[in-house]
Write an enzyme that holds these catalytic residues in place. Structure first.
Site, PDB file in Angstrom:
ATOM      1  N   LYS A 133       0.871  -1.185   0.000  1.00 27.60           N
ATOM      2  CA  LYS A 133       0.000   0.000   0.000  1.00 27.60           C
ATOM      3  C   LYS A 133       0.896   1.220   0.000  1.00 27.60           C
ATOM      4  O   LYS A 133       2.032   1.159   0.470  1.00 27.60           O
ATOM      5  CB  LYS A 133      -0.872   0.017   1.266  1.00 27.60           C
ATOM      6  CG  LYS A 133      -2.078   0.924   1.171  1.00 27.60           C
ATOM      7  CD  LYS A 133      -3.234   0.222   0.515  1.00 27.60           C
ATOM      8  CE  LYS A 133      -4.418   1.101   0.295  1.00 27.60           C
ATOM      9  NZ  LYS A 133      -5.595   0.313  -0.153  1.00 27.60           N
ATOM     10  N   ASP A 135      -7.007   4.262  -4.530  1.00 25.56           N
ATOM     11  CA  ASP A 135      -7.681   4.132  -3.228  1.00 25.56           C
ATOM     12  C   ASP A 135      -8.285   5.518  -2.995  1.00 25.56           C
ATOM     13  O   ASP A 135      -8.487   6.280  -3.960  1.00 25.56           O
ATOM     14  CB  ASP A 135      -6.685   3.731  -2.120  1.00 25.56           C
ATOM     15  CG  ASP A 135      -7.381   3.285  -0.826  1.00 25.56           C
ATOM     16  OD1 ASP A 135      -7.867   2.153  -0.773  1.00 25.56           O
ATOM     17  OD2 ASP A 135      -7.463   4.084   0.125  1.00 25.56           O
TER      18      ASP A 135
HETATM   19  P1  NDP Z   1     -12.845   7.705  -2.891  1.00 23.04           P
HETATM   20  O1  NDP Z   1     -11.787   8.704  -2.749  1.00 23.04           O
HETATM   21  O2  NDP Z   1     -13.454   7.472  -4.227  1.00 23.04           O
HETATM   22  O3  NDP Z   1     -14.002   7.978  -1.851  1.00 23.04           O
HETATM   23  C1  NDP Z   1     -13.765   7.996  -0.461  1.00 23.04           C
HETATM   24  C2  NDP Z   1     -15.035   8.406   0.200  1.00 23.04           C
HETATM   25  O4  NDP Z   1     -14.929   8.385   1.617  1.00 23.04           O
HETATM   26  C3  NDP Z   1     -15.363   9.809  -0.134  1.00 23.04           C
HETATM   27  O5  NDP Z   1     -16.734   9.961  -0.082  1.00 23.04           O
HETATM   28  C4  NDP Z   1     -14.593  10.503   0.979  1.00 23.04           C
HETATM   29  O6  NDP Z   1     -14.799  11.824   1.179  1.00 23.04           O
HETATM   30  C5  NDP Z   1     -15.056   9.721   2.128  1.00 23.04           C
HETATM   31  N1  NDP Z   1     -14.194   9.931   3.257  1.00 23.04           N
HETATM   32  C6  NDP Z   1     -12.859   9.905   3.344  1.00 23.04           C
HETATM   33  N2  NDP Z   1     -12.453  10.182   4.583  1.00 23.04           N
HETATM   34  C7  NDP Z   1     -13.595  10.409   5.282  1.00 23.04           C
HETATM   35  C8  NDP Z   1     -13.840  10.724   6.615  1.00 23.04           C
HETATM   36  N3  NDP Z   1     -12.858  10.909   7.487  1.00 23.04           N
HETATM   37  N4  NDP Z   1     -15.146  10.843   6.997  1.00 23.04           N
HETATM   38  C9  NDP Z   1     -16.158  10.642   6.126  1.00 23.04           C
HETATM   39  N5  NDP Z   1     -15.959  10.343   4.834  1.00 23.04           N
HETATM   40  C10 NDP Z   1     -14.701  10.234   4.429  1.00 23.04           C
HETATM   41  O7  NDP Z   1     -12.249   6.358  -2.306  1.00 23.04           O
HETATM   42  P2  NDP Z   1     -12.750   4.875  -2.512  1.00 23.04           P
HETATM   43  O8  NDP Z   1     -14.217   4.831  -2.724  1.00 23.04           O
HETATM   44  O9  NDP Z   1     -11.846   4.253  -3.494  1.00 23.04           O
HETATM   45  O10 NDP Z   1     -12.402   4.242  -1.089  1.00 23.04           O
HETATM   46  C11 NDP Z   1     -13.355   4.147  -0.014  1.00 23.04           C
HETATM   47  C12 NDP Z   1     -12.937   3.034   0.933  1.00 23.04           C
HETATM   48  O11 NDP Z   1     -12.883   1.790   0.232  1.00 23.04           O
HETATM   49  C13 NDP Z   1     -11.564   3.197   1.575  1.00 23.04           C
HETATM   50  O12 NDP Z   1     -11.576   2.609   2.861  1.00 23.04           O
HETATM   51  C14 NDP Z   1     -10.678   2.355   0.670  1.00 23.04           C
HETATM   52  O13 NDP Z   1      -9.498   1.940   1.326  1.00 23.04           O
HETATM   53  C15 NDP Z   1     -11.603   1.210   0.373  1.00 23.04           C
HETATM   54  N6  NDP Z   1     -11.322   0.394  -0.802  1.00 23.04           N
HETATM   55  C16 NDP Z   1     -11.177   0.944  -2.043  1.00 23.04           C
HETATM   56  C17 NDP Z   1     -10.960   0.130  -3.139  1.00 23.04           C
HETATM   57  C18 NDP Z   1     -10.870   0.667  -4.514  1.00 23.04           C
HETATM   58  O14 NDP Z   1     -10.691  -0.131  -5.430  1.00 23.04           O
HETATM   59  N7  NDP Z   1     -10.982   1.959  -4.753  1.00 23.04           N
HETATM   60  C19 NDP Z   1     -10.814  -1.311  -2.986  1.00 23.04           C
HETATM   61  C20 NDP Z   1     -11.053  -1.792  -1.650  1.00 23.04           C
HETATM   62  C21 NDP Z   1     -11.269  -0.951  -0.619  1.00 23.04           C
HETATM   63  P3  NDP Z   1     -13.473  12.750   1.094  1.00 23.04           P
HETATM   64  O15 NDP Z   1     -12.320  11.945   0.563  1.00 23.04           O
HETATM   65  O16 NDP Z   1     -13.940  13.737   0.148  1.00 23.04           O
HETATM   66  O17 NDP Z   1     -13.193  13.169   2.482  1.00 23.04           O
HETATM   67  O1  2IT Z   2      -7.877  -1.542  -0.702  1.00 23.91           O
HETATM   68  C1  2IT Z   2      -7.815  -2.052  -1.839  1.00 23.91           C
HETATM   69  O2  2IT Z   2      -7.950  -3.266  -2.010  1.00 23.91           O
HETATM   70  C2  2IT Z   2      -7.622  -1.168  -2.980  1.00 23.91           C
HETATM   71  N1  2IT Z   2      -7.566   0.041  -2.799  1.00 23.91           N
HETATM   72  C3  2IT Z   2      -7.460  -1.734  -4.354  1.00 23.91           C
HETATM   73  C4  2IT Z   2      -6.054  -2.205  -4.576  1.00 23.91           C
HETATM   74  C5  2IT Z   2      -5.724  -2.633  -5.973  1.00 23.91           C
HETATM   75  O3  2IT Z   2      -4.540  -2.946  -6.178  1.00 23.91           O
HETATM   76  O4  2IT Z   2      -6.588  -2.673  -6.849  1.00 23.91           O
END
Ligand code: NDP
Ligand code: 2IT
Length: 446
Positions: free
Chosen positions: A126, A166
């Site tokens: 990561k 992420d």
């Molecule tokens: P995005 O940046 O697309 O969205 C993140 C979301 O969470 C936004 O709405 C963001 O708002 C909000 N957020 C972040 N910090 C806070 C906070 N402190 N309080 C409330 N809302 C918050 O990210 P992703 O959708 O990609 O990621 C969301 C989650 O999913 C994370 O935990 C990530 O690690 C996990 N994840 C993502 C994957 C992927 O493929 N993208 C795969 C597996 C897991 P803002 O950022 O504007 O504060």
């Molecule tokens: O938390 C996760 O699994 C991710 N943000 C996706 C990682 C990836 O390599 O696609």
């Protein structure tokens, strides 16, 4: 916890002070692994766990860049190369002001188990930066990404370490990062995933995490003879994962009634569907960090400063960030009859909240199992890049669906085998651990 695990956890805390999220992730895994270590002393004598909590390599670097006013800005960049026992390091990059070493170590640690569960050959890593994309222009984001990659490129590669997105890193950022890597290496390779469709990306990768989490929840509901039809669903966040989950839940007949942001949550009794889901993409792209705009646009209630868990729902899907369901939220969800909590984000549930769900006996899936569809589809993107070939939407979605079903069944079967039927946390931690641990044993003292 056994005395051995307690001591290991105390050592981790002493050696890695000020990293509470990392301690939390390790503690949760250790609680499950006690069941394995009792049966298999060979893991203890080979110090497999002691090795797994120590990253193989940590890279930390300066990222200097110039803003639109010509001022010099300095951020910190990181890549944690946690474990390569079963494949090249693989995991996302997070750009958010809260990013620090401990948060990335927790995410890298979780990633090792998650990637193992996907059935694909990927190790865990990561990375990211404390760069805040909020309010930055496209040019500023590009200059930042170019500077970030100017250091990172020497540490990664399609057979070494393959980053992805992420929080705060989506298609735009992956494009800028890929362009700079290609320029520095003079090579067109699958060094990043989440790429654009015209230049090596996979169909379904943007949707994959949310789709995968929904498939996982569907499998959990099926164990109780239920499905998504007519279910009320609370989603938190409004980013990539929340968007994919909203699409698939709606397609399966569920009704998404909330999304949330750092400013509060939106309650839409009519259901967040169709053009309202498309609007989430606009919200995210605006870079404003505000979900209230949705409430203004569609004239629905907005609850400032509140989390969505006070809403009466059947299914909760936390898709924003770590530690966003607290003990009192968990009690509220249980009291209101919630029957399934499916983590889309990484570690969104605190340890105290997890205990509430487990004591209530409701369906609960840890993110390392239920959000694995994102990285699994990244693995499928790597396969397509290696073959120099592209699968169709149906082919990728079908493979994703099969992988999620397999992860679900593996968790359930493993939990039962170790005497804790229905405990997806134990199932995910144990099954994820065994593949990595056995590979480490095979490969000698590394
Ligand atoms: P995005 O940046 O697309 O969205 C993140 C979301 O969470 C936004 O709405 C963001 O708002 C909000 N957020 C972040 N910090 C806070 C906070 N402190 N309080 C409330 N809302 C918050 O990210 P992703 O959708 O990609 O990621 C969301 C989650 O999913 C994370 O935990 C990530 O690690 C996990 N994840 C993502 C994957 C992927 O493929 N993208 C795969 C597996 C897991 P803002 O950022 O504007 O504060
Ligand atoms: O938390 C996760 O699994 C991710 N943000 C996706 C990682 C990836 O390599 O696609």
């Amino acid at each position: 916890m056994t005395e051995y695990s307690q001591k290991l956890l105390a050592d981790v805390k002493a050696k890695n002070p000020s990293e509470p999220e990392f301690h939390q992730a390790v503690e949760e895994v250790l609680e499950s692994l006690d069941l394995v270590l009792q049966k298999h002393p060979e893991y203890r004598s080979a110090k497999i766990l002691e090795r797994m909590v120590e990253p193989e390599r940590v890279i930390m670097f300066r990222v200097p860049w110039q803003d639109d006013q010509g001022n010099i800005q300095i951020n910190r960049g990181f890549r944690i190369e946690m474990n390569s026992a079963i494949g090249p390091y693989k995991g996302g990059l997070r750009f958010h002001p809260s990013v620090n070493l401990g948060i990335l170590k927790f995410l890298a640690f979780e990633q090792v188990f998650k990637n193992s569960l996907t059935t694909l050959p990927m190790g865990g890593g990561k990375g990211g930066s404390d760069f805040d994309p909020k309010g930055k222009s496209d040019n500023e984001v590009m200059r930042f990404c170019q500077s970030f990659m100017t250091e990172l490129f020497r540490h990664i590669g399609p057979n070494t370490d393959v980053p992805a997105g992420d929080i705060g890193v989506g298609g735009r950022e992956i494009g800028f990062l890929f362009g700079q890597y290609k320029r520095l290496k003079n090579e067109f390779t699958g060094v990043l995933t989440g790429k654009g469709l015209n230049w090596g990306g996979s169909l379904i990768r943007p949707e994959a995490t949310g789709y995968g989490a929904t498939y996982f929840a569907q499998s959990m509901l099926q164990t109780k003879g239920q499905d998504f039809a007519g279910k009320r669903v609370a989603i938190s966040g409004f980013g990539n994962v929340a968007w994919g989950a909203a699409l698939k839940v709606t397609e399966l007949g569920g009704k998404v009634v909330t999304i949330s942001g750092p400013d509060g949550f939106v309650y839409d009794e009519a259901g967040i569907a169709g053009e309202k889901i498309d609007y989430m993409l606009k919200l995210r792209a605006s870079g404003n960090d505000r979900v209230k705009d949705y409430a203004d646009e569609f004239k629905v209630p907005f609850h400032a400063g509140k989390r969505p868990w006070i809403t009466k729902v059947d299914v909760a899907m936390p898709c924003a960030t770590q530690n966003e369901i607290w003990e009192e939220d968990a009690k509220e969800l249980v009291k209101n009859g919630c029957l399934c909590v499916c983590e889309g984000a990484n570690m969104p549930t605190t340890m105290e909240a997890l205990k509430v769900f487990q004591e209530a006996g409701i369906l609960f899936s840890p993110g390392k199992a239920s959000n694995a569809g994102g990285v699994a589809t990244s693995g499928l993107e790597m396969s397509q890049n290696s073959m120099r070939y592209n699968w169709s939407t149906q082919e990728v979605d079908q493979k994703l669906h099969t992988i999620m079903k397999d992860i679900h069944d593996t968790c359930l079967n493993t939990a039962a085998m170790y005497g804790t039927p229905g405990n997806y946390v134990n199932g995910a931690n144990i099954a994820g651990f065994l593949k990595v641990a056995n590979s480490m044993l095979d490969q000698g003292l590394v």
